[in-house]
Design a protein around this motif. Structure first.
Motif, PDB file in Angstrom:
ATOM      1  N   VAL A 166     -27.627  55.796 -32.848  1.00 51.74           N
ATOM      2  CA  VAL A 166     -28.148  55.564 -34.137  1.00 51.74           C
ATOM      3  C   VAL A 166     -27.667  53.859 -34.953  1.00 51.74           C
ATOM      4  O   VAL A 166     -26.799  53.273 -33.959  1.00 51.74           O
ATOM      5  CB  VAL A 166     -27.470  55.722 -35.087  1.00 51.74           C
ATOM      6  N   THR A 167     -28.845  53.044 -34.829  1.00 51.03           N
ATOM      7  CA  THR A 167     -28.911  51.976 -35.460  1.00 51.03           C
ATOM      8  C   THR A 167     -28.912  51.277 -36.571  1.00 51.03           C
ATOM      9  O   THR A 167     -30.014  52.068 -36.787  1.00 51.03           O
ATOM     10  CB  THR A 167     -30.030  51.217 -34.373  1.00 51.03           C
ATOM     11  N   ASN A 168     -28.036  50.843 -36.670  1.00 45.64           N
ATOM     12  CA  ASN A 168     -28.402  49.968 -38.543  1.00 45.64           C
ATOM     13  C   ASN A 168     -29.213  48.231 -37.947  1.00 45.64           C
ATOM     14  O   ASN A 168     -28.629  47.483 -37.441  1.00 45.64           O
ATOM     15  CB  ASN A 168     -26.993  49.066 -38.809  1.00 45.64           C
ATOM     16  N   MET A 169     -30.385  48.966 -38.460  1.00 44.52           N
ATOM     17  CA  MET A 169     -31.078  47.762 -38.188  1.00 44.52           C
ATOM     18  C   MET A 169     -31.340  46.280 -38.441  1.00 44.52           C
ATOM     19  O   MET A 169     -31.512  44.776 -38.367  1.00 44.52           O
ATOM     20  CB  MET A 169     -32.844  48.183 -38.316  1.00 44.52           C
ATOM     21  N   ASP A 170     -30.375  45.656 -39.313  1.00 43.96           N
ATOM     22  CA  ASP A 170     -29.477  44.839 -40.513  1.00 43.96           C
ATOM     23  C   ASP A 170     -30.506  44.060 -40.937  1.00 43.96           C
ATOM     24  O   ASP A 170     -32.053  44.402 -41.628  1.00 43.96           O
ATOM     25  CB  ASP A 170     -29.450  44.299 -38.810  1.00 43.96           C
ATOM     26  N   GLY A 171     -30.726  42.820 -41.011  1.00 43.62           N
ATOM     27  CA  GLY A 171     -31.781  41.790 -41.515  1.00 43.62           C
ATOM     28  C   GLY A 171     -33.533  41.462 -40.922  1.00 43.62           C
ATOM     29  O   GLY A 171     -33.119  41.814 -39.497  1.00 43.62           O
ATOM     30  N   LEU A 172     -33.853  40.498 -41.684  1.00 38.84           N
ATOM     31  CA  LEU A 172     -35.267  40.316 -40.910  1.00 38.84           C
ATOM     32  C   LEU A 172     -34.796  39.148 -39.589  1.00 38.84           C
ATOM     33  O   LEU A 172     -35.344  37.930 -40.474  1.00 38.84           O
ATOM     34  CB  LEU A 172     -36.488  39.834 -41.483  1.00 38.84           C
ATOM     35  N   GLU A 173     -33.861  39.604 -39.045  1.00 42.22           N
ATOM     36  CA  GLU A 173     -33.070  37.980 -38.085  1.00 42.22           C
ATOM     37  C   GLU A 173     -34.499  37.127 -37.937  1.00 42.22           C
ATOM     38  O   GLU A 173     -34.435  35.745 -37.948  1.00 42.22           O
ATOM     39  CB  GLU A 173     -32.815  38.318 -37.748  1.00 42.22           C
TER      40      GLU A 173
ATOM     41  N   ILE B  34     -30.936  53.543 -39.307  1.00 44.91           N
ATOM     42  CA  ILE B  34     -30.689  52.791 -40.960  1.00 44.91           C
ATOM     43  C   ILE B  34     -30.591  51.736 -41.292  1.00 44.91           C
ATOM     44  O   ILE B  34     -30.496  50.827 -40.763  1.00 44.91           O
ATOM     45  CB  ILE B  34     -29.089  53.426 -40.627  1.00 44.91           C
ATOM     46  N   ALA B  35     -31.699  51.818 -42.283  1.00 45.62           N
ATOM     47  CA  ALA B  35     -31.383  50.411 -43.203  1.00 45.62           C
ATOM     48  C   ALA B  35     -30.844  50.586 -44.420  1.00 45.62           C
ATOM     49  O   ALA B  35     -30.199  51.486 -45.364  1.00 45.62           O
ATOM     50  CB  ALA B  35     -32.898  50.296 -43.499  1.00 45.62           C
ATOM     51  N   ASP B  36     -29.872  48.985 -44.644  1.00 49.63           N
ATOM     52  CA  ASP B  36     -29.087  48.910 -45.182  1.00 49.63           C
ATOM     53  C   ASP B  36     -29.618  47.577 -46.951  1.00 49.63           C
ATOM     54  O   ASP B  36     -29.037  47.889 -47.326  1.00 49.63           O
ATOM     55  CB  ASP B  36     -27.704  48.330 -45.103  1.00 49.63           C
ATOM     56  N   SER B  37     -31.485  48.579 -47.406  1.00 49.45           N
ATOM     57  CA  SER B  37     -32.015  47.975 -47.840  1.00 49.45           C
ATOM     58  C   SER B  37     -33.053  48.600 -47.930  1.00 49.45           C
ATOM     59  O   SER B  37     -34.215  48.706 -47.186  1.00 49.45           O
ATOM     60  CB  SER B  37     -31.843  46.757 -48.238  1.00 49.45           C
ATOM     61  N   SER B  38     -33.636  48.941 -49.253  1.00 52.09           N
ATOM     62  CA  SER B  38     -34.954  49.162 -49.765  1.00 52.09           C
ATOM     63  C   SER B  38     -35.664  48.648 -48.680  1.00 52.09           C
ATOM     64  O   SER B  38     -36.883  48.670 -48.388  1.00 52.09           O
ATOM     65  CB  SER B  38     -35.230  49.629 -51.287  1.00 52.09           C
ATOM     66  N   GLY B  39     -36.015  47.547 -48.754  1.00 54.24           N
ATOM     67  CA  GLY B  39     -36.019  46.873 -48.529  1.00 54.24           C
ATOM     68  C   GLY B  39     -36.969  46.129 -46.852  1.00 54.24           C
ATOM     69  O   GLY B  39     -37.612  46.152 -46.584  1.00 54.24           O
ATOM     70  N   ILE B  40     -35.936  46.706 -45.991  1.00 55.54           N
ATOM     71  CA  ILE B  40     -35.747  46.599 -44.543  1.00 55.54           C
ATOM     72  C   ILE B  40     -36.322  48.192 -44.165  1.00 55.54           C
ATOM     73  O   ILE B  40     -37.128  48.103 -43.729  1.00 55.54           O
ATOM     74  CB  ILE B  40     -34.607  46.829 -43.826  1.00 55.54           C
ATOM     75  N   GLN B  41     -35.699  48.764 -45.296  1.00 59.55           N
ATOM     76  CA  GLN B  41     -36.480  50.828 -45.203  1.00 59.55           C
ATOM     77  C   GLN B  41     -37.659  50.264 -44.921  1.00 59.55           C
ATOM     78  O   GLN B  41     -39.017  51.122 -44.265  1.00 59.55           O
ATOM     79  CB  GLN B  41     -35.873  51.469 -45.682  1.00 59.55           C
ATOM     80  N   GLU B  42     -38.727  49.861 -45.836  1.00 58.92           N
ATOM     81  CA  GLU B  42     -40.420  49.355 -46.319  1.00 58.92           C
ATOM     82  C   GLU B  42     -41.005  49.036 -44.770  1.00 58.92           C
ATOM     83  O   GLU B  42     -41.530  49.083 -44.674  1.00 58.92           O
ATOM     84  CB  GLU B  42     -40.297  48.980 -47.501  1.00 58.92           C
ATOM     85  N   HIS B  43     -40.070  47.822 -44.870  1.00 62.29           N
ATOM     86  CA  HIS B  43     -40.495  47.483 -43.579  1.00 62.29           C
ATOM     87  C   HIS B  43     -40.797  47.848 -42.557  1.00 62.29           C
ATOM     88  O   HIS B  43     -41.615  47.617 -41.653  1.00 62.29           O
ATOM     89  CB  HIS B  43     -39.465  45.771 -43.256  1.00 62.29           C
ATOM     90  N   LEU B  44     -38.908  48.780 -41.913  1.00 59.16           N
ATOM     91  CA  LEU B  44     -39.341  49.422 -40.602  1.00 59.16           C
ATOM     92  C   LEU B  44     -40.479  50.388 -40.291  1.00 59.16           C
ATOM     93  O   LEU B  44     -40.884  50.873 -39.683  1.00 59.16           O
ATOM     94  CB  LEU B  44     -38.096  50.499 -40.558  1.00 59.16           C
ATOM     95  N   LEU B  45     -40.698  51.020 -42.251  1.00 59.98           N
ATOM     96  CA  LEU B  45     -42.332  52.269 -42.002  1.00 59.98           C
ATOM     97  C   LEU B  45     -43.532  51.640 -41.803  1.00 59.98           C
ATOM     98  O   LEU B  45     -44.618  51.611 -40.835  1.00 59.98           O
ATOM     99  CB  LEU B  45     -42.173  52.527 -43.036  1.00 59.98           C
TER     100      LEU B  45
ATOM    101  N   GLY C 151     -33.040  39.895 -45.064  1.00 59.64           N
ATOM    102  CA  GLY C 151     -31.640  40.573 -45.158  1.00 59.64           C
ATOM    103  C   GLY C 151     -31.782  41.526 -45.760  1.00 59.64           C
ATOM    104  O   GLY C 151     -32.736  41.931 -46.421  1.00 59.64           O
ATOM    105  N   GLY C 152     -30.670  42.755 -44.721  1.00 57.72           N
ATOM    106  CA  GLY C 152     -30.617  43.516 -46.881  1.00 57.72           C
ATOM    107  C   GLY C 152     -29.469  43.234 -47.688  1.00 57.72           C
ATOM    108  O   GLY C 152     -29.695  42.732 -47.973  1.00 57.72           O
ATOM    109  N   THR C 153     -29.152  44.014 -47.624  1.00 59.24           N
ATOM    110  CA  THR C 153     -27.957  44.560 -48.626  1.00 59.24           C
ATOM    111  C   THR C 153     -27.004  43.448 -47.926  1.00 59.24           C
ATOM    112  O   THR C 153     -26.296  43.522 -47.377  1.00 59.24           O
ATOM    113  CB  THR C 153     -27.129  45.144 -48.970  1.00 59.24           C
TER     114      THR C 153
END
Length: 373
Positions: free
Chosen positions: A116-123, A152-163, A279-281
């Motif tokens: 399980v990976t927390n994908m962090d921000g858009l590094e 796991i995405a710690d923000s909705s923005g990261i969640q949308e990016h991954l999808l 980044g995320g949250t």
């Protein structure tokens, strides 16, 4: 299904936290899970200040980390050492915090453990990195998204990016914070500050945190109050300090890792600038909310998804100048901060965040057992 999980946290320098956001999460979450009766292991750098084999019920595994010798590239070797050790331990779940220096070793991950990976921000968007490094970071993100069993995405923005980018669904679980309920103005004395007569920046001094935009907007304003900037003076920070050395209001004071002092400084600031755009949250944003700070934030999806209507947003230095000169938003402090405190209590409280992680990981194991039965 087993009543307890055997879980490892990989990807941080270790606990107790003496570095940053992921380390703070690792500390809070691992102790929470140990208290719930799970078998929890956290990987620590071999030279971490804490050298014991357990911490508040959490098992500590020290692995050799050559970063102190060879710099950032040492993180890749440290992650490799952690992964090789994890292959021997039969973990149910490996919770990986970030992917930057571990994704290249994905083929060595234990096959029987759920990753399980927390994908962090858009590094890869961080302008401090050279083009070749940014290209690698984007490749590492792709690897992390594709080889992990769950994201796991710690923000909705990261969640949308991954999808949108990888067609990968992820579980949205934000970062946490604790409300700062007992402010103490004594902290202001050492910085020669008066309550609500200074503004504050607390961030890594990097271009994507809009530090210069904030300073430039402040310099053009008519305010006589100081702008206090906390952050390690790296090459970029030193350039800014030199550029604005003749403005008595702009004060670079270096880093401060004392959370209680920082909470007090946030609480008594007139305006708190949050310029993060990648980044995320961001942990420091939640901590500002929890400290009753009136926040002026960079206008982007990451900040908007957390602050919503309870902040002032900026896109340019001129907007910052206008905000400071009009000085009308300070009258909204009580209204905005009350709602932000409510968000911390109901959405971003550490117990809530930890509980969401625990439930998600338990469901991951349930799915595995159902699929194998």
């Amino acid at each position: 299904m087993k009543d307890t999980l055997k879980i490892a946290l990989l990807g941080t320098r270790g606990i107790p936290n003496n570095h940053g956001g992921f380390e703070q999460f690792a500390e809070y979450f691992s102790v929470y899970m140990a208290d719930k009766g799970h078998m929890v292991y956290v990987y620590n750098s071999h030279d971490h200040p804490y050298q014991k084999k357990s911490f508040n019920g959490v098992n500590i595994i020290h692995c050799y980390d050559p970063e102190y010798k060879i710099g950032t590239s040492g993180q890749f070797i440290y992650d490799l050492n952690c992964i090789l050790d994890a292959r021997k331990r039969n973990f149910d779940i490996i919770l990986q915090l970030g992917y930057t220096s571990s994704s290249i070793w994905h083929w060595l991950m234990p096959k029987k453990s759920i990753i399980v990976t927390n994908m962090d921000g858009l590094e890869w968007k961080r302008t401090k990195y050279k083009p070749a490094v940014r290209k690698f970071l984007k490749y590492a993100e792709k690897l992390g998204a594709n080889y992990s069993d769950y994201l796991i995405a710690d923000s909705s923005g990261i969640q949308e990016h991954l999808l949108e980018t990888y067609d990968k669904k992820s579980e949205y679980i934000a970062y946490g914070a604790t409300n700062h309920t007992n402010p103490n103005p004594d902290t202001l004395v050492q910085y020669n500050l008066e309550q609500f007569k200074y503004s504050l920046v607390l961030a890594r001094l990097e271009p994507e945190n809009n530090i210069e935009t904030i300073i430039e907007g402040y310099v053009k304003s008519k305010s006589i109050n100081p702008l206090i900037i906390f952050g390690g003076l790296n090459e970029y920070g030193l350039k800014l300090k030199e550029k604005y050395k003749n403005d008595f209001r702009i004060k670079f004071v270096g880093p401060n890792y004392n959370q209680e002092e920082l909470n007090n400084l946030r609480h008594y600031s007139r305006y708190y600038f949050h310029g993060h755009s990648v980044g995320g949250t961001n942990p420091s944003l939640l901590e500002a909310m929890a400290s009753n700070a009136l926040i002026i934030a960079n206008n982007n999806i990451f900040n908007q998804s957390i602050l919503r209507e309870e902040a002032i947003y900026f896109d340019s230095d001129q907007q910052i100048t206008n905000i400071i000169d009009e000085d009308s938003y300070f009258s909204l402090k009580a209204k905005f901060t009350e709602k932000n405190i409510e968000k911390i209590e109901k959405e971003f409280n550490w117990n809530i965040i930890n509980g969401k992680y625990e439930m998600f990981l338990i469901n991951v194991i349930k799915n595995k057992f159902q699929n194998n039965s």
